[in-house]
Design an enzyme around this catalytic site. Structure first.
Site, PDB file in Angstrom:
ATOM      1  N   THR A 227      37.795  11.344  -2.821  1.00 55.70           N
ATOM      2  CA  THR A 227      36.193  10.680  -2.611  1.00 55.70           C
ATOM      3  C   THR A 227      36.391   9.190  -2.522  1.00 55.70           C
ATOM      4  O   THR A 227      37.199   8.677  -3.303  1.00 55.70           O
ATOM      5  CB  THR A 227      35.223  11.231  -3.671  1.00 55.70           C
ATOM      6  N   ASP A 228      35.319   8.754  -1.771  1.00 54.21           N
ATOM      7  CA  ASP A 228      35.122   7.224  -2.032  1.00 54.21           C
ATOM      8  C   ASP A 228      34.436   7.226  -3.388  1.00 54.21           C
ATOM      9  O   ASP A 228      34.203   8.234  -3.763  1.00 54.21           O
ATOM     10  CB  ASP A 228      34.221   6.865  -0.871  1.00 54.21           C
ATOM     11  N   ASP A 229      34.079   5.883  -3.803  1.00 52.54           N
ATOM     12  CA  ASP A 229      33.509   5.733  -5.132  1.00 52.54           C
ATOM     13  C   ASP A 229      31.984   6.501  -5.166  1.00 52.54           C
ATOM     14  O   ASP A 229      31.289   6.486  -4.326  1.00 52.54           O
ATOM     15  CB  ASP A 229      33.229   4.226  -5.332  1.00 52.54           C
TER      16      ASP A 229
END
Length: 558
Positions: free
Chosen positions: A302-304
């Protein structure tokens, strides 16, 4: 008698064929067992806590990791990320990674950490210190050579590898579709999906050759929005045909080349997934489309998850983690270190106890992560050092071969947007005035034009400073006939526009998005360099003005 003998024999056979619990608990990541078998053995023996911990990735905020992060590593945390706010002292970065990896080896399976960062090149450079500031993706796209993408990744990766970083969140294969985008901008190779796919695949290959795992981002494409998913959830309203023939094309190259990791973006495509979920939390995008239809076999990260683009849809960070796991992500990234007893921990751990399907999804991801680590540490010819030595960092950073290469790459990328009266002839140019925000620009310009005047302004020039500089220019520039000005943002454009119709010869060095030059067509000459702090790009543009070579870069979008 025969029955008794048979019972004894069956007991002996069982003793040899069925491993004891004590033996099973002694299995180690470093055992000499085939990777698939060892990964499966480890996940089969893991507790729920160990399984869940293995798929989490946390960053840390201070100069060094706090005790809390070490507590998570003791719990079995599988991954950490080096963010840009604590990396000026690269020796301390190496020391921190060394210490965290040693802590990971105290756990019962001795599984090392994946250590990631964002070192894309160009404007995105999370590991700072003496690491090289490179021309970046749009400069690579302007030159158009896959070899430039390969070598850029190779030299970038060699530097971060010396610090013990084994995973890089790059390349960015988002298309430069929306020209108002500041979040992507020069991070993109350009707007041609096939060209971006080729360059992205070459970048990934260069990273692997240097011993660092590339992570392609942001699936399925961040290029057609000017919104930043850090602050809101961007909605990209395109139909599936457009999506398939544009956004997905670069990923077909990535998947064909078996790139080992990919980052899911917090991006909503409501015409494609009517739920409105960001792709990072969408089972359709990650499992049905990416895994099952497109055939991606690597890690999905995932992105942040602290970004609003994730939490605004999920409602809570705990639910965002849950949805991300169910969607098909293998590593869940958070820029901060969570508290040990947060809901994102205990709620999802409780769900593993009550929902067999959710536990199976966590276990599947833990297997993928551990298998990827085994492949990296045991099959990679020269992986990043598990215990980097801070005392040897200066031997590798900055990369001296890379320095020679990046000046050549920068020269290949420089693009003439408007050709005027260059090279500058100092016999006829009159006095030269330099305006910019970086010392490297002034230093290199003064080597060529030693008598030039200088006007310095901040890179992040606020409205008051901008107006103050404009107010001073009538007096400062009155005796100068030739102006060379670096333009990196809209306020710099306002400063440059002061010289419109002033009867001076003006040379514009565009050091970020070429879109900034749309209002500067009145200037004599406009050169595109694509990277605002890159000394190589600045030097290359000054070399053009001085007649040192003929530029051949082509703006990589329409």
């Amino acid at each position: 008698m025969k029955k008794a003998l048979a019972l004894v024999l069956s007991s002996l056979i069982a003793l040899f064929l069925i491993p004891s619990t004590a033996h099973a608990q002694n299995v180690s990541f470093w055992d000499d067992v085939p990777n698939e078998q060892l990964a499966q053995t480890i996940v089969d023996q893991m507790t729920n806590s160990e399984l869940y911990s293995q798929i989490l990735m946390f960053g840390w905020a201070g100069a060094e990791p706090e005790t809390l992060l070490y507590d998570w590593v003791s719990r079995g945390l599988g991954n950490v990320k080096v963010f840009g706010w604590n990396t000026n002292d690269i020796h301390l970065v190496a020391k921190s990674i060394n210490s965290l990896q040693k802590s990971s080896q105290n756990n019962r399976f001795q599984i090392p950490l994946f250590v990631a960062t964002d070192q894309e090149g160009g404007s995105i450079r999370h590991v700072k210190g003496d690491t090289l500031i490179t021309p970046g993706n749009m400069a690579i796209g302007a030159a158009g050579y896959p070899a430039d993408a390969w070598y850029s990744a190779y030299y970038i990766s060699r530097e971060i590898k010396a610090l013990g970083i084994n995973m890089n969140f790059a390349p960015t294969v988002d298309l430069f579709t929306n020209h108002d985008s500041s979040i992507i901008g020069t991070r993109s190779f350009g707007d041609d999906p096939n060209k971006v796919g080729i360059l992205g695949a070459a970048f990934a290959a260069g990273s692997i050759a240097a011993g660092v795992i590339p992570t392609v981002k942001h699936f399925p494409g961040h290029g057609d929005t000017d919104l930043d998913s850090h602050g809101r959830l961007p909605q990209i309203n395109i139909d599936f045909e457009t999506f398939k023939n544009r956004e997905l094309v670069p990923y077909t190259y990535i998947i064909q080349e078996e790139t080992p990791a990919l980052m899911s973006g917090h991006l909503s495509f409501p015409q494609i997934d009517s739920s409105g979920a960001p792709a990072s939390l969408s089972k359709y995008f990650l499992t049905d489309l990416l895994r099952n239809q497109m055939g991606f076999k690597g890690l999905i990260i995932t992105d942040d998850m602290e970004m609003v683009g994730a939490t605004i849809y999920a409602g809570t960070i705990s639910n965002a983690f849950k949805l991300a796991i169910e969607a098909g992500n293998d590593i869940i990234l958070s820029s901060r270190t969570a508290q040990l007893n947060e809901a994102l921990w205990y709620k999802n751990l409780e769900l593993m106890d009550t929902d067999p399907a959710f536990k199976a999804r966590v276990k599947d991801s833990a297997y993928r992560v551990i298998k990827a680590k085994l492949d990296y540490y045991k099959n990679q010819a020269d992986p990043a050092p598990l215990y980097p030595d801070p005392d040897t960092i200066d031997n590798y950073i900055p990369d001296r071969e890379g320095e020679k290469y990046f000046i050549e790459q920068a020269c290949r990328s420089i693009t003439v947007q408007k050709q005027g009266t260059y090279p500058i002839d100092t016999n006829t140019s009159g006095k030269i005035l330099l305006l910019g925000s970086l010392s490297v620009f002034f230093n290199d310009a003064l080597l060529r034009y030693p008598n030039a005047g200088q006007v310095y302004f901040n890179y992040d020039t606020g409205p008051n400073e901008t107006q103050w500089i404009i107010d001073q220019l009538p007096d400062i520039s009155a005796s100068y006939q030739t102006i060379i000005i670096c333009v990196s943002n809209e306020n710099h454009v306002k400063i440059a526009n002061y010289f419109k119709n002033k009867g001076k010869t003006v040379y514009i060095l565009s050091t970020m998005s070429p879109e900034l030059t749309n209002d500067l067509g009145w200037a004599d000459t406009i050169l595109l360099g694509y990277s605002w702090r890159c000394e190589f790009s600045l030097r290359a543009m000054l070399g053009v003005l001085n007649g040192e070579y003929v530029p051949a870069g082509v703006k990589p979008y329409n």
